[in-house]
Design a protein around this motif. Sequence first.
Motif, mmCIF file in Angstrom:
data_model
loop_
_atom_site.group_PDB
_atom_site.id
_atom_site.type_symbol
_atom_site.label_atom_id
_atom_site.label_comp_id
_atom_site.label_asym_id
_atom_site.label_seq_id
_atom_site.Cartn_x
_atom_site.Cartn_y
_atom_site.Cartn_z
ATOM 1 N N ARG A 142 0.881 -1.277 0.175
ATOM 2 C CA ARG A 142 -0.189 -0.072 0.004
ATOM 3 C C ARG A 142 0.728 1.210 0.025
ATOM 4 N NH1 ARG A 142 -5.288 0.868 3.950
ATOM 5 N NH2 ARG A 142 -5.988 2.809 2.950
ATOM 6 N N ARG B 91 2.399 1.632 -3.456
ATOM 7 C CA ARG B 91 1.291 2.294 -4.470
ATOM 8 C C ARG B 91 0.777 3.496 -4.147
ATOM 9 N NH1 ARG B 91 -1.342 -1.142 -7.820
ATOM 10 N NH2 ARG B 91 -3.439 -0.414 -7.405
ATOM 11 N N THR C 129 2.422 2.191 -9.040
ATOM 12 C CA THR C 129 1.230 1.119 -9.138
ATOM 13 C C THR C 129 1.458 0.204 -10.057
ATOM 14 O OG1 THR C 129 0.090 2.698 -11.029
ATOM 15 C CG2 THR C 129 -0.777 3.125 -8.864
ATOM 16 N N LYS D 96 1.226 -4.832 -8.429
ATOM 17 C CA LYS D 96 -0.255 -5.142 -8.061
ATOM 18 C C LYS D 96 -0.589 -5.789 -6.952
ATOM 19 C CE LYS D 96 -0.752 -3.539 -12.255
ATOM 20 N NZ LYS D 96 -0.811 -1.982 -12.304
ATOM 21 N N GLY E 84 -3.400 -8.856 -5.704
ATOM 22 C CA GLY E 84 -4.150 -9.884 -6.465
ATOM 23 C C GLY E 84 -4.901 -10.567 -5.445
ATOM 24 N N CYS E 85 -4.404 -10.512 -4.206
ATOM 25 C CA CYS E 85 -5.405 -11.349 -2.979
ATOM 26 C C CYS E 85 -5.055 -10.535 -1.704
ATOM 27 C CB CYS E 85 -4.737 -12.688 -3.056
ATOM 28 S SG CYS E 85 -3.375 -13.177 -2.412
ATOM 29 N N GLU F 37 -0.987 -14.779 -1.139
ATOM 30 C CA GLU F 37 -1.094 -16.139 -1.977
ATOM 31 C C GLU F 37 -0.618 -16.020 -3.317
ATOM 32 O OE1 GLU F 37 -1.900 -19.095 -0.786
ATOM 33 O OE2 GLU F 37 -2.813 -18.894 1.090
ATOM 34 N N CYS F 38 -0.593 -15.149 -3.926
ATOM 35 C CA CYS F 38 -0.698 -15.039 -5.506
ATOM 36 C C CYS F 38 0.563 -14.162 -6.020
ATOM 37 C CB CYS F 38 -1.823 -14.352 -6.062
ATOM 38 S SG CYS F 38 -1.887 -12.585 -6.036
ATOM 39 N N ALA G 272 1.053 -11.319 -6.980
ATOM 40 C CA ALA G 272 1.083 -10.270 -7.923
ATOM 41 C C ALA G 272 1.856 -8.981 -7.302
ATOM 42 C CB ALA G 272 -0.444 -9.777 -8.056
ATOM 43 N N PHE H 164 -1.183 -8.449 -15.554
ATOM 44 C CA PHE H 164 -1.597 -8.083 -14.061
ATOM 45 C C PHE H 164 -0.530 -8.703 -13.116
ATOM 46 C CE2 PHE H 164 -3.873 -7.388 -10.127
ATOM 47 C CZ PHE H 164 -4.323 -5.939 -10.437
ATOM 48 N N THR I 200 2.321 -9.662 -14.295
ATOM 49 C CA THR I 200 3.793 -9.776 -14.814
ATOM 50 C C THR I 200 4.835 -8.984 -14.133
ATOM 51 O OG1 THR I 200 2.606 -9.514 -17.194
ATOM 52 C CG2 THR I 200 4.994 -8.960 -16.990
ATOM 53 N N PRO I 201 4.452 -7.949 -13.384
ATOM 54 C CA PRO I 201 5.360 -7.277 -12.503
ATOM 55 C C PRO I 201 5.988 -8.119 -11.572
ATOM 56 C CG PRO I 201 3.618 -5.479 -13.008
ATOM 57 C CD PRO I 201 3.145 -7.076 -13.377
ATOM 58 N N PHE J 243 0.886 -16.397 -9.106
ATOM 59 C CA PHE J 243 -0.033 -16.902 -10.036
ATOM 60 C C PHE J 243 -0.331 -16.331 -11.482
ATOM 61 C CE2 PHE J 243 -3.054 -18.633 -6.238
ATOM 62 C CZ PHE J 243 -1.920 -19.364 -5.869
ATOM 63 N N CYS J 244 -0.619 -16.978 -12.422
ATOM 64 C CA CYS J 244 -0.904 -16.326 -13.571
ATOM 65 C C CYS J 244 -2.112 -17.378 -14.336
ATOM 66 C CB CYS J 244 0.446 -16.429 -14.855
ATOM 67 S SG CYS J 244 -0.026 -15.989 -16.408
ATOM 68 N N ARG J 245 -3.019 -16.526 -14.679
ATOM 69 C CA ARG J 245 -4.234 -17.133 -14.966
ATOM 70 C C ARG J 245 -4.333 -17.357 -16.624
ATOM 71 N NH1 ARG J 245 -7.268 -21.329 -12.732
ATOM 72 N NH2 ARG J 245 -9.760 -20.782 -12.553
ATOM 73 N N MET K 127 -6.761 -12.114 -12.275
ATOM 74 C CA MET K 127 -5.922 -11.806 -11.427
ATOM 75 C C MET K 127 -6.310 -10.320 -10.794
ATOM 76 S SD MET K 127 -4.001 -14.259 -10.602
ATOM 77 C CE MET K 127 -3.059 -13.543 -9.323
ATOM 78 N N ARG L 79 -10.532 -10.413 -2.753
ATOM 79 C CA ARG L 79 -10.342 -11.927 -3.559
ATOM 80 C C ARG L 79 -11.373 -12.692 -2.990
ATOM 81 N NH1 ARG L 79 -9.189 -13.255 -8.204
ATOM 82 N NH2 ARG L 79 -7.348 -12.045 -7.870
#
Lengths: 160, 811
Positions: free
Chosen positions: A24, A27, A33, A36, A38-39, A43-44, A46, A100, A102-103, A132-134, B205, B288
């Motif tokens: 935070r 950003r 920014t 990112k 993501g959760c 966990e993810c 990002a 999203f 990627t960074p 994670f990448c979806r 994401m 999430r």
Amino acid sequence: MKITLTVNGDRYERECAEHHTLLRFIRETLGLTGTKEGCGMGECGACTVIMNGRAVNSCMVLAAEADGAVIQTIEGEAKGPTLSDIQASFERNHAVQCGFCTPGMVMSVKELLASDPHPSVDAIKEAVEGNFCRCTGYTQIVEAVTELTGTGAKGGLDHV
Amino acid sequence: MFDDKRPEELAYVGRSSDRPDTMEKLTGEATYVSDMRLPGMLHAQVKKSPHARARIVRIDTGKAAAMPGVRAIITGDEVDVHIGLYIVDKYVLAKGEVRHYGEAVAAVAADSLEEARAAADAIEVEYEVLPPVLHHMDALKPDAPLVHPDLGSYGYVAAAFTPMPGTNIANHTKLRKGDVDKGFAEAAYIVEREYDCPSVQHVPMETHVAIVQWGKGDRVSIWTSAQSPFTVRNLFCHAFGLAHAQVRVQIPYVGGGFGGKAGIGVEPLCAVLSRKAGGRPVKFQATREEEFSLLPCRSALTYRIKTGVSAEGKIVAQQMTMYWDSGAYADYAVNVTRASGYSASGPYEIPNAWVDAYTIYTNKPYGTAYRGFGHVEFHWAVERHMELVAQAIGMDPLLFRLKNALRPGSKTLTGETIQKNTGNVVACIEDAARRIHYGDLTPEEKERQKQTGWKIGKGVAALHKAPAMPPFTATAVILKMNEDGSVLVNLALTDYGQGTYTSIRQIVAERLGFPPKKIRVAFENDTDRDPYDWQTVASKGLVLSGNAAILAAEDLLKNAYDVAAQALHANPRDLAHDGERVFLRHHPDKGVSFSSMAVGLALPNGNGIGGPLIGVGRYIAQGLSNLNKETGEGTPALDWTFGAHGMIVEVNEESGEYRVLKVASVYDVGRAINPDMVRGQAIGGMMQGLGTATCEGYIYDKDGRLLNPSFTDNKIPTAKDLPLEVECAVVETPQIDGPYGARGVGEHSMISVAPALGNAIQKATGAELTHMPMRFEDVWRALENREPIDNWITKSPVGSCRSAPEARPKE
């Protein structure tokens, strides 16, 4: 409270709320920014940044803990208008779709290559397991790393 | 269009080309709605129901309203607005009754996120808890509580759907072809089985997020992470009774969609808060957890298939009954049901077919579009069924598939005749099988099996899908030439990662004869600026917008030729062009540059001719029709993309653990406009399909509370879950009305991954899996011949996503 830290080579001295995460702070307080959320629960991946040489989930670090730290975010990766080798390889290998993750993904790869310049495929998968990448299904991300390090080639589509 | 061009005649189409969006995305410069902050912006939070079904007795917002920073609080009673596209069944906020766990009953906008959260916590809601109906099969019982007692009063698209008021059935899709009774009477074998799969999350994401400013004079500005700007605008205007010119929807970069952002989402919630807060912009981003429970998911399915087969192995009759669990709302689920209904057999010819597909309300988070639009779920059933039928009649499953596959001359369920140019599923199946050395283990595989003790098996599964869309679906593309002769492309089809803009750029470059670097596709969509597009869904984007892009390029060239003809005193017929200029064919040195004509050509004496060069391309799907609601007869398919996966898996028969050794995916894409991106869609969808196949799924307790709304308990595949080997290939049977022969492939890669895995596991071990996902314990249960447990509504959640351990040598 006031914290002092270095982000992408720039030194910042800023007020921050005690309960704010490093994510935070980066950003909202610094306006960077590219990193990112993501959760928000570690966990993810990002929100991955490099803190004192280690890739961390910045949503799991309090800004206060980063007092005095040296941080790199995605904004510090390209040198001037030129993409870094990792970024350029991601571009060549189509390792980016929605962008999203990627960074954070680039940060994890950067940490890996700093300690292991010629990682095995298993080591690459291990290094980005927490990111994670979806969209991509990871293959083109792994190929971006192996093509960069000279241990693999760009993947291709077969025509029947 | 230009489907007959040979690859060597094409300069840009069919070749890989970098994406135009990677620089922004790789540097962190790409701005998503989650990154945006507007002056004076407020932050919203919602109060959510802890119950699956309850009457709202009282909501007390007094305490919350007095808290610092709070600028607006709103409850369902204040917003008497239903929203929907196909069936208009959802309030902005629950009103009177909550219908699923996690549903929003009130919302707050405050100066900061913390203040909004504290105020939402302070809202007091008194509920009278009612017994929920959780399983969709229970919802069909005569004494089941009605999720929507007012179903009969809702608006819906009557040409396509049939709600059944007084029941929990939101839609009944029927299809009747031939004479099934006669077919079954003639069959040598009849096999009937039931298959199912639970609800799952899309997991973009970037979670759903919007900023809305309801300005003075009812001018509304919406910034949203969505797939379809014009659908957001249209549904928003209908719901609130606003003129379309009053509402502007902008979509910057989007962090993934997969169907979950196809319709309208959190925009109305932000809008009513902004209106109440005096027009300050309001931002809401789902956590999430809210992404799992407040926002929509994919519907669960129970699918019963009864198949009659001749002594020679030809399917002679098939009765198919689909029970779709739409959850609490069915706006998109009714259309998933319809699209699945008319494709229900998979890519096989069924001479006598009977389909009943039901959309069923339950008290659970609601279903919507998800990559594949029902086809991932029902192909799980169809392709497992083909395997089990083949086994029952003693025929090799691959031969059984090939014997019944659609071929030129075959009739689909809706009566459409497959043509040679429709696509070639047989070639896809055969190539997928060849790539895994179907039918045998190689010496290396035999050796590996000996070393590890894990049994290796191989399976194949085929697939088909047509875009699910209204038969009159339309789009447009506008090209504008810049002063330097480069071209800007405007379209409202969004690119949320799938890469369509890269392909559109290549198509425009090809038709104009300009290098792609001179073409820029504007990434941020804006209903005030872009021409109309229906929605970015259904794998129709490349075909419809690609055709519109070709027509726009031709229009631009025609306009440029008209100016050049005047300037050169020539007939337009005698002109030609390259990437820089238009010239006389017979005197190529006499020409006029595009840059000099771009904003109007100034003649030497100062006179001007022409004007800014633009090109307009409009395209509407051709020759499609509504389906007969009693028989399903009609022409619903813009195109059929066929495909197949081959899978090799090794299984530990003692524990049920397994590991995917290889996946080979083959699709008939008509023409791969950009091979690298086709591969990206192929592998990305395959991995998403493996997630659905191996581990993902919503788990509820017996009261309907979602137990796993997080990545801790509902994991998606990671890099470590990659199969050891992945191959992708394309067959190219050009689509006559596709751009340069192309057809869509965005969703198809996710379809039939699960049954290919199930078939391979069955081949390795004999385990007859009929429930998806196939967690290790599910395989173990099947091997132990134990009944599958109902894992999805339970007190004790079981199962999680995890990577298979490396197969170890036997001790």
